[in-house]
Design a protein around this motif. Structure first.
Motif, PDB file in Angstrom:
ATOM      1  N   ALA A 151       0.834  -1.206   0.000  1.00 18.37           N
ATOM      2  CA  ALA A 151       0.000   0.000   0.000  1.00 18.37           C
ATOM      3  C   ALA A 151       0.869   1.257   0.000  1.00 18.37           C
ATOM      4  O   ALA A 151       0.575   2.240  -0.698  1.00 18.37           O
ATOM      5  CB  ALA A 151      -0.929  -0.011   1.213  1.00 18.37           C
ATOM      6  N   TYR A 152       1.946   1.233   0.776  1.00 15.71           N
ATOM      7  CA  TYR A 152       2.860   2.386   0.818  1.00 15.71           C
ATOM      8  C   TYR A 152       3.518   2.608  -0.546  1.00 15.71           C
ATOM      9  O   TYR A 152       3.622   3.744  -1.031  1.00 15.71           O
ATOM     10  CB  TYR A 152       3.923   2.159   1.886  1.00 15.71           C
ATOM     11  N   ALA A 153       3.959   1.519  -1.173  1.00 16.39           N
ATOM     12  CA  ALA A 153       4.594   1.626  -2.484  1.00 16.39           C
ATOM     13  C   ALA A 153       3.609   2.150  -3.524  1.00 16.39           C
ATOM     14  O   ALA A 153       3.957   2.991  -4.363  1.00 16.39           O
ATOM     15  CB  ALA A 153       5.140   0.262  -2.907  1.00 16.39           C
ATOM     16  N   ALA A 154       2.364   1.673  -3.455  1.00 22.00           N
ATOM     17  CA  ALA A 154       1.351   2.136  -4.405  1.00 22.00           C
ATOM     18  C   ALA A 154       1.028   3.604  -4.208  1.00 22.00           C
ATOM     19  O   ALA A 154       0.741   4.326  -5.173  1.00 22.00           O
ATOM     20  CB  ALA A 154       0.083   1.285  -4.257  1.00 22.00           C
ATOM     21  N   ALA A 155       1.057   4.071  -2.948  1.00 20.42           N
ATOM     22  CA  ALA A 155       0.786   5.483  -2.685  1.00 20.42           C
ATOM     23  C   ALA A 155       1.875   6.373  -3.264  1.00 20.42           C
ATOM     24  O   ALA A 155       1.613   7.518  -3.644  1.00 20.42           O
ATOM     25  CB  ALA A 155       0.659   5.710  -1.182  1.00 20.42           C
ATOM     26  N   ALA A 159       6.091   4.944  19.726  1.00 20.85           N
ATOM     27  CA  ALA A 159       4.725   4.966  19.205  1.00 20.85           C
ATOM     28  C   ALA A 159       4.191   6.391  19.166  1.00 20.85           C
ATOM     29  O   ALA A 159       3.489   6.782  18.223  1.00 20.85           O
ATOM     30  CB  ALA A 159       3.825   4.069  20.053  1.00 20.85           C
ATOM     31  N   ALA A 160       4.516   7.172  20.190  1.00 22.04           N
ATOM     32  CA  ALA A 160       4.117   8.585  20.185  1.00 22.04           C
ATOM     33  C   ALA A 160       4.804   9.333  19.051  1.00 22.04           C
ATOM     34  O   ALA A 160       4.274  10.317  18.524  1.00 22.04           O
ATOM     35  CB  ALA A 160       4.451   9.225  21.527  1.00 22.04           C
ATOM     36  N   GLY A 161       5.990   8.860  18.663  1.00 21.51           N
ATOM     37  CA  GLY A 161       6.698   9.490  17.561  1.00 21.51           C
ATOM     38  C   GLY A 161       5.978   9.358  16.233  1.00 21.51           C
ATOM     39  O   GLY A 161       6.201  10.164  15.318  1.00 21.51           O
ATOM     40  N   THR A 162       5.104   8.348  16.107  1.00 20.84           N
ATOM     41  CA  THR A 162       4.321   8.235  14.876  1.00 20.84           C
ATOM     42  C   THR A 162       3.397   9.442  14.727  1.00 20.84           C
ATOM     43  O   THR A 162       3.118   9.873  13.608  1.00 20.84           O
ATOM     44  CB  THR A 162       3.484   6.940  14.872  1.00 20.84           C
ATOM     45  N   TRP A 163       2.937  10.002  15.863  1.00 17.53           N
ATOM     46  CA  TRP A 163       2.093  11.195  15.795  1.00 17.53           C
ATOM     47  C   TRP A 163       2.889  12.365  15.236  1.00 17.53           C
ATOM     48  O   TRP A 163       2.365  13.170  14.455  1.00 17.53           O
ATOM     49  CB  TRP A 163       1.559  11.542  17.182  1.00 17.53           C
ATOM     50  N   VAL A 164       4.149  12.472  15.637  1.00 20.51           N
ATOM     51  CA  VAL A 164       4.994  13.552  15.124  1.00 20.51           C
ATOM     52  C   VAL A 164       5.125  13.436  13.614  1.00 20.51           C
ATOM     53  O   VAL A 164       5.056  14.433  12.886  1.00 20.51           O
ATOM     54  CB  VAL A 164       6.380  13.512  15.794  1.00 20.51           C
ATOM     55  N   MET A 165       5.285  12.201  13.122  1.00 17.82           N
ATOM     56  CA  MET A 165       5.427  12.003  11.688  1.00 17.82           C
ATOM     57  C   MET A 165       4.106  12.222  10.957  1.00 17.82           C
ATOM     58  O   MET A 165       4.062  12.874   9.916  1.00 17.82           O
ATOM     59  CB  MET A 165       5.956  10.593  11.416  1.00 17.82           C
ATOM     60  N   VAL A 166       3.026  11.674  11.508  1.00 20.05           N
ATOM     61  CA  VAL A 166       1.713  11.794  10.857  1.00 20.05           C
ATOM     62  C   VAL A 166       1.238  13.239  10.812  1.00 20.05           C
ATOM     63  O   VAL A 166       0.565  13.662   9.865  1.00 20.05           O
ATOM     64  CB  VAL A 166       0.686  10.898  11.585  1.00 20.05           C
ATOM     65  N   SER A 167       1.598  14.017  11.836  1.00 18.27           N
ATOM     66  CA  SER A 167       1.156  15.409  11.884  1.00 18.27           C
ATOM     67  C   SER A 167       1.775  16.257  10.787  1.00 18.27           C
ATOM     68  O   SER A 167       1.330  17.380  10.538  1.00 18.27           O
ATOM     69  CB  SER A 167       1.507  16.011  13.251  1.00 18.27           C
ATOM     70  N   GLY A 168       2.803  15.728  10.151  1.00 16.74           N
ATOM     71  CA  GLY A 168       3.416  16.448   9.052  1.00 16.74           C
ATOM     72  C   GLY A 168       4.429  17.479   9.458  1.00 16.74           C
ATOM     73  O   GLY A 168       4.903  18.253   8.615  1.00 16.74           O
ATOM     74  N   ARG A 200       7.419  17.055  10.222  1.00 18.14           N
ATOM     75  CA  ARG A 200       8.733  16.746   9.678  1.00 18.14           C
ATOM     76  C   ARG A 200       8.672  16.342   8.202  1.00 18.14           C
ATOM     77  O   ARG A 200       9.654  15.903   7.633  1.00 18.14           O
ATOM     78  CB  ARG A 200       9.371  15.607  10.487  1.00 18.14           C
ATOM     79  N   GLY A 201       7.513  16.467   7.574  1.00 20.32           N
ATOM     80  CA  GLY A 201       7.382  16.107   6.176  1.00 20.32           C
ATOM     81  C   GLY A 201       7.445  14.622   5.904  1.00 20.32           C
ATOM     82  O   GLY A 201       7.852  14.207   4.817  1.00 20.32           O
ATOM     83  N   GLU A 202       7.046  13.797   6.893  1.00 22.41           N
ATOM     84  CA  GLU A 202       7.115  12.342   6.733  1.00 22.41           C
ATOM     85  C   GLU A 202       5.759  11.716   7.020  1.00 22.41           C
ATOM     86  O   GLU A 202       5.665  10.650   7.627  1.00 22.41           O
ATOM     87  CB  GLU A 202       8.171  11.767   7.688  1.00 22.41           C
ATOM     88  N   ARG A 203       4.705  12.374   6.592  1.00 18.20           N
ATOM     89  CA  ARG A 203       3.348  11.920   6.940  1.00 18.20           C
ATOM     90  C   ARG A 203       3.066  10.529   6.378  1.00 18.20           C
ATOM     91  O   ARG A 203       2.513   9.671   7.073  1.00 18.20           O
ATOM     92  CB  ARG A 203       2.338  12.926   6.426  1.00 18.20           C
ATOM     93  N   ARG A 204       3.423  10.285   5.130  1.00 18.86           N
ATOM     94  CA  ARG A 204       3.145   8.990   4.514  1.00 18.86           C
ATOM     95  C   ARG A 204       3.885   7.870   5.229  1.00 18.86           C
ATOM     96  O   ARG A 204       3.326   6.809   5.499  1.00 18.86           O
ATOM     97  CB  ARG A 204       3.548   9.048   3.040  1.00 18.86           C
ATOM     98  N   GLU A 205       5.148   8.105   5.551  1.00 17.09           N
ATOM     99  CA  GLU A 205       5.922   7.104   6.268  1.00 17.09           C
ATOM    100  C   GLU A 205       5.386   6.895   7.684  1.00 17.09           C
ATOM    101  O   GLU A 205       5.398   5.782   8.212  1.00 17.09           O
ATOM    102  CB  GLU A 205       7.396   7.519   6.323  1.00 17.09           C
ATOM    103  N   GLY A 206       4.897   7.970   8.299  1.00 18.16           N
ATOM    104  CA  GLY A 206       4.323   7.853   9.631  1.00 18.16           C
ATOM    105  C   GLY A 206       3.094   6.973   9.647  1.00 18.16           C
ATOM    106  O   GLY A 206       2.933   6.130  10.535  1.00 18.16           O
TER     107      GLY A 206
END
Length: 254
Positions: free
Chosen positions: A16-20, A99-108, A110-116
């Motif tokens: 799914a990540y690769a397709a995105a 796990a809390a760090g995923t929120w940092v990534m998802v929030s955008g 750091r510009g890593e929302r997709r990876e988060g």
């Protein structure tokens, strides 16, 4: 996946990540996975008479119970996997910080929302595994394991979120890392396998205070003890240096 069926979770999420990112990338990813996938189906066919028949159907005590119990959903086991006395967030709080760090990534931030989202999906889906696992007698830990072993394959997907968490909460990282290392070091020194009816931390602490250590940590094997103690002290020292540096110069500003 050819040796551990739940790894299908990683395959699906990464496709799914690769397709995105790009459809051709997903096709290439699946092409690479098709070779070991074909080998797994061939093994099933040769061993069990059907490419879609799994080995779990013929392993005692699961024989004859897979189709009915695999659909059983026990939400309480999710909470146990994360927050119980042997939960992964309790024994190793550095995992909770990651796990809390995923929120940092998802929030955008750091510009890593997709990876988060990718990391979060893998961790969340593996946290569901103990809640649907067929062998309920093994409990949410999967036996006498010093923690929920079913979630272990998801830990590599917390490395990037942990880096994000260190930059945002450096002091918490130092505390969580020290507690996690001490807990697992005590378990390794005493007896990692804990009877299911015993409280893990209490079990390890009692053995430590009674000096009931594993043979490699005792005087019966001085060479092994010296090597392991040296290694553990080196890891502890390195951890302390990293925690101190993270506190003084957070990665978010580095």
């Amino acid at each position: 996946m050819t040796v551990e069926y739940p790894m299908m979770i990683v395959l699906v999420v990464l496709v799914a990540y690769a397709a995105a990112r790009r459809r051709s990338l997903a096709v290439a990813f699946l092409s690479g996975a098709s070779v070991p996938g074909a080998a797994l189906l061939a093994y099933h066919w040769a061993a069990f008479g059907s490419p879609f028949s799994t080995s779990y159907r013929y392993e005692h005590p699961l024989a004859g119970r897979v189709s009915s119990t695999m659909l059983t959903f026990r939400p309480l086991d999710i909470a146990r996997t994360l927050f119980w006395e042997r939960g992964i967030f309790v024994l190793t709080p550095i995992v909770a910080l990651a796990a809390a760090g995923t929120w940092v990534m998802v929030s955008g931030l750091r510009g890593e929302r997709r990876e988060g989202w990718t990391c979060l999906a893998v961790v969340a889906l593996f946290a569901l595994v103990p809640a649907v696992w067929t062998d309920t007698s093994a409990g949410y830990t999967g036996g006498n394991s010093p923690g929920p072993r079913f979630i272990v394959p998801a830990l590599p997907f917390l490395v990037l979120p942990l880096a994000a968490a260190i930059g945002r909460w450096p002091r918490l990282f130092g505390i969580a890392a020290v507690v996690s290392v001490l807990t697992m070091l005590t378990a390794t020194m005493t007896a990692p396998a804990v009877p299911q009816r015993r409280v893990a931390v209490q079990f390890w602490a009692s053995r430590l205070f009674e000096h009931r250590l594993r043979s490699t940590f005792g005087i019966s094997n001085p060479v092994g003890a010296a090597i392991l103690w040296t290694l553990q002290l080196a890891v502890a020292a390195l951890l302390g240096v990293l925690a101190l540096r993270a506190t003084r110069a957070p990665l978010a500003r580095a």
